[in-house]
Design a protein around this motif. Sequence first.
Motif, PDB file in Angstrom:
ATOM      1  N   ALA A 182       0.834  -1.209   0.000  1.00 19.15           N
ATOM      2  CA  ALA A 182       0.000   0.000   0.000  1.00 19.15           C
ATOM      3  C   ALA A 182       0.866   1.257   0.000  1.00 19.15           C
ATOM      4  CB  ALA A 182      -0.936  -0.012   1.216  1.00 19.15           C
ATOM      5  N   ILE A 183       1.982   1.233   0.723  1.00 19.10           N
ATOM      6  CA  ILE A 183       2.893   2.386   0.749  1.00 19.10           C
ATOM      7  C   ILE A 183       3.527   2.592  -0.616  1.00 19.10           C
ATOM      8  CG2 ILE A 183       5.070   3.249   1.711  1.00 19.10           C
ATOM      9  CD1 ILE A 183       4.246   1.936   4.365  1.00 19.10           C
ATOM     10  N   ILE A 184       3.960   1.518  -1.242  1.00 13.29           N
ATOM     11  CA  ILE A 184       4.577   1.612  -2.569  1.00 13.29           C
ATOM     12  C   ILE A 184       3.572   2.140  -3.589  1.00 13.29           C
ATOM     13  CG2 ILE A 184       5.551   0.259  -4.467  1.00 13.29           C
ATOM     14  CD1 ILE A 184       6.889  -1.500  -2.324  1.00 13.29           C
ATOM     15  N   LEU A 185       2.340   1.654  -3.545  1.00 10.22           N
ATOM     16  CA  LEU A 185       1.312   2.138  -4.463  1.00 10.22           C
ATOM     17  C   LEU A 185       0.973   3.607  -4.210  1.00 10.22           C
ATOM     18  CD1 LEU A 185      -1.072  -0.950  -4.668  1.00 10.22           C
ATOM     19  CD2 LEU A 185       0.469  -0.073  -6.437  1.00 10.22           C
ATOM     20  N   ALA A 186       0.943   4.015  -2.951  1.00 11.97           N
ATOM     21  CA  ALA A 186       0.660   5.414  -2.630  1.00 11.97           C
ATOM     22  C   ALA A 186       1.768   6.320  -3.151  1.00 11.97           C
ATOM     23  CB  ALA A 186       0.491   5.584  -1.124  1.00 11.97           C
ATOM     24  N   MET A 187       3.016   5.885  -3.012  1.00 14.98           N
ATOM     25  CA  MET A 187       4.137   6.688  -3.515  1.00 14.98           C
ATOM     26  C   MET A 187       4.105   6.771  -5.038  1.00 14.98           C
ATOM     27  SD  MET A 187       7.148   5.435  -0.927  1.00 14.98           S
ATOM     28  CE  MET A 187       8.427   6.319  -1.780  1.00 14.98           C
ATOM     29  N   GLY A 188       3.781   5.664  -5.692  1.00 12.86           N
ATOM     30  CA  GLY A 188       3.669   5.678  -7.150  1.00 12.86           C
ATOM     31  C   GLY A 188       2.537   6.565  -7.618  1.00 12.86           C
ATOM     32  N   GLY A 189       1.413   6.525  -6.914  1.00 12.44           N
ATOM     33  CA  GLY A 189       0.290   7.391  -7.261  1.00 12.44           C
ATOM     34  C   GLY A 189       0.630   8.865  -7.076  1.00 12.44           C
ATOM     35  N   ALA A 190       1.368   9.176  -6.024  1.00 13.77           N
ATOM     36  CA  ALA A 190       1.784  10.565  -5.801  1.00 13.77           C
ATOM     37  C   ALA A 190       2.712  11.035  -6.913  1.00 13.77           C
ATOM     38  CB  ALA A 190       2.470  10.701  -4.448  1.00 13.77           C
ATOM     39  N   MET A 191       3.588  10.154  -7.383  1.00 10.73           N
ATOM     40  CA  MET A 191       4.477  10.517  -8.491  1.00 10.73           C
ATOM     41  C   MET A 191       3.676  10.786  -9.761  1.00 10.73           C
ATOM     42  SD  MET A 191       7.770   7.987  -8.054  1.00 10.73           S
ATOM     43  CE  MET A 191       8.234   8.257  -9.736  1.00 10.73           C
ATOM     44  N   LEU A 192       2.696   9.972 -10.020  1.00 11.60           N
ATOM     45  CA  LEU A 192       1.880  10.167 -11.220  1.00 11.60           C
ATOM     46  C   LEU A 192       1.061  11.452 -11.147  1.00 11.60           C
ATOM     47  CD1 LEU A 192       0.616   6.536 -11.915  1.00 11.60           C
ATOM     48  CD2 LEU A 192       2.278   7.852 -13.237  1.00 11.60           C
ATOM     49  N   LEU A 193       0.501  11.762  -9.982  1.00  8.48           N
ATOM     50  CA  LEU A 193      -0.278  12.982  -9.832  1.00  8.48           C
ATOM     51  C   LEU A 193       0.578  14.241  -9.979  1.00  8.48           C
ATOM     52  CD1 LEU A 193      -2.696  12.039  -6.920  1.00  8.48           C
ATOM     53  CD2 LEU A 193      -3.241  12.306  -9.348  1.00  8.48           C
ATOM     54  N   ASN A 194       1.828  14.168  -9.531  1.00 12.07           N
ATOM     55  CA  ASN A 194       2.737  15.318  -9.634  1.00 12.07           C
ATOM     56  C   ASN A 194       3.520  15.334 -10.947  1.00 12.07           C
ATOM     57  OD1 ASN A 194       2.102  16.398  -7.129  1.00 12.07           O
ATOM     58  ND2 ASN A 194       3.534  15.034  -6.093  1.00 12.07           N
ATOM     59  N   LYS A 195       3.274  14.362 -11.808  1.00 12.90           N
ATOM     60  CA  LYS A 195       3.969  14.231 -13.085  1.00 12.90           C
ATOM     61  C   LYS A 195       5.488  14.243 -12.899  1.00 12.90           C
ATOM     62  CE  LYS A 195       0.161  16.240 -15.601  1.00 12.90           C
ATOM     63  NZ  LYS A 195      -0.327  17.331 -16.405  1.00 12.90           N
ATOM     64  N   ALA A 196       5.946  13.500 -11.915  1.00 16.50           N
ATOM     65  CA  ALA A 196       7.373  13.430 -11.590  1.00 16.50           C
ATOM     66  C   ALA A 196       7.959  12.147 -12.172  1.00 16.50           C
ATOM     67  CB  ALA A 196       7.575  13.471 -10.073  1.00 16.50           C
ATOM     68  N   TYR A 197       7.992  12.073 -13.493  1.00 17.66           N
ATOM     69  CA  TYR A 197       8.480  10.862 -14.150  1.00 17.66           C
ATOM     70  C   TYR A 197      10.000  10.823 -14.199  1.00 17.66           C
ATOM     71  CZ  TYR A 197       3.671  11.180 -15.747  1.00 17.66           C
ATOM     72  OH  TYR A 197       2.315  11.313 -15.789  1.00 17.66           O
ATOM     73  N   THR A 198      10.619  11.978 -14.369  1.00 14.32           N
ATOM     74  CA  THR A 198      12.086  12.029 -14.431  1.00 14.32           C
ATOM     75  C   THR A 198      12.580  13.025 -13.391  1.00 14.32           C
ATOM     76  OG1 THR A 198      12.022  13.773 -16.101  1.00 14.32           O
ATOM     77  CG2 THR A 198      12.140  11.513 -16.900  1.00 14.32           C
ATOM     78  N   PRO A 199      13.764  12.787 -12.835  1.00 14.29           N
ATOM     79  CA  PRO A 199      14.291  13.715 -11.835  1.00 14.29           C
ATOM     80  C   PRO A 199      14.720  15.032 -12.484  1.00 14.29           C
ATOM     81  CG  PRO A 199      15.892  12.014 -12.312  1.00 14.29           C
ATOM     82  CD  PRO A 199      14.639  11.646 -13.038  1.00 14.29           C
ATOM     83  N   GLU A 200      14.570  16.127 -11.747  1.00 16.24           N
ATOM     84  CA  GLU A 200      15.026  17.424 -12.226  1.00 16.24           C
ATOM     85  C   GLU A 200      16.500  17.580 -11.854  1.00 16.24           C
ATOM     86  OE1 GLU A 200      12.590  20.664 -11.026  1.00 16.24           O
ATOM     87  OE2 GLU A 200      10.753  19.555 -11.412  1.00 16.24           O
ATOM     88  N   TYR A 201      17.217  18.302 -12.685  1.00 19.70           N
ATOM     89  CA  TYR A 201      18.632  18.503 -12.424  1.00 19.70           C
ATOM     90  C   TYR A 201      18.810  19.569 -11.356  1.00 19.70           C
ATOM     91  CZ  TYR A 201      19.499  15.867 -16.644  1.00 19.70           C
ATOM     92  OH  TYR A 201      19.539  14.884 -17.591  1.00 19.70           O
ATOM     93  N   GLY A 202      19.819  19.362 -10.517  1.00 23.32           N
ATOM     94  CA  GLY A 202      20.179  20.363  -9.530  1.00 23.32           C
ATOM     95  C   GLY A 202      21.051  21.427 -10.168  1.00 23.32           C
ATOM     96  N   LEU A 203      21.391  22.423  -9.405  1.00 25.69           N
ATOM     97  CA  LEU A 203      22.193  23.528  -9.923  1.00 25.69           C
ATOM     98  C   LEU A 203      23.544  23.052 -10.417  1.00 25.69           C
ATOM     99  CD1 LEU A 203      22.422  26.568 -10.359  1.00 25.69           C
ATOM    100  CD2 LEU A 203      23.283  26.775  -8.047  1.00 25.69           C
ATOM    101  N   ASP A 204      24.152  22.095  -9.714  1.00 27.79           N
ATOM    102  CA  ASP A 204      25.473  21.635 -10.118  1.00 27.79           C
ATOM    103  C   ASP A 204      25.433  20.847 -11.427  1.00 27.79           C
ATOM    104  OD1 ASP A 204      25.793  18.653  -8.078  1.00 27.79           O
ATOM    105  OD2 ASP A 204      24.037  19.670  -8.848  1.00 27.79           O
ATOM    106  N   LEU A 205      24.316  20.232 -11.765  1.00 28.03           N
ATOM    107  CA  LEU A 205      24.221  19.485 -13.011  1.00 28.03           C
ATOM    108  C   LEU A 205      23.697  20.339 -14.157  1.00 28.03           C
ATOM    109  CD1 LEU A 205      22.749  16.137 -11.678  1.00 28.03           C
ATOM    110  CD2 LEU A 205      25.117  16.670 -12.204  1.00 28.03           C
ATOM    111  N   ALA A 206      23.041  21.432 -13.833  1.00 28.22           N
ATOM    112  CA  ALA A 206      22.452  22.276 -14.860  1.00 28.22           C
ATOM    113  C   ALA A 206      23.413  23.344 -15.377  1.00 28.22           C
ATOM    114  CB  ALA A 206      21.185  22.944 -14.323  1.00 28.22           C
TER     115      ALA A 206
END
Length: 78
Positions: free
Chosen positions: A7-31
């Motif tokens: 249930a925790i894994i499914l909740a985390m996956g659902g939160a990722m889908l709702l926030n459209k967080a499919y790929t990580p954003e780059y930090g300042l040092d990588l950008a």
Amino acid sequence: MLLVLLAIILAMGGAMLLNKAYTPEYGLDLAGGTTVTLQPVTPNGSAPSQESLDLAVNIIRERVNGSGISDAEVAKIR
């Protein structure tokens, strides 16, 4: 216990889908970071002395390092 973990894994996956967080954003040092270039200007239009340029570089370096920015580089070009 296994159902709670699932249930925790499914909740985390659902939160990722709702926030459209499919790929990580780059930090300042990588950008690539930020670069600021300043040019000295004197009131009479003449070239500033090397002593005043060195003093300005030291003041800027102290202010940048004092503000908590990590890995900042202040350099005089010329």
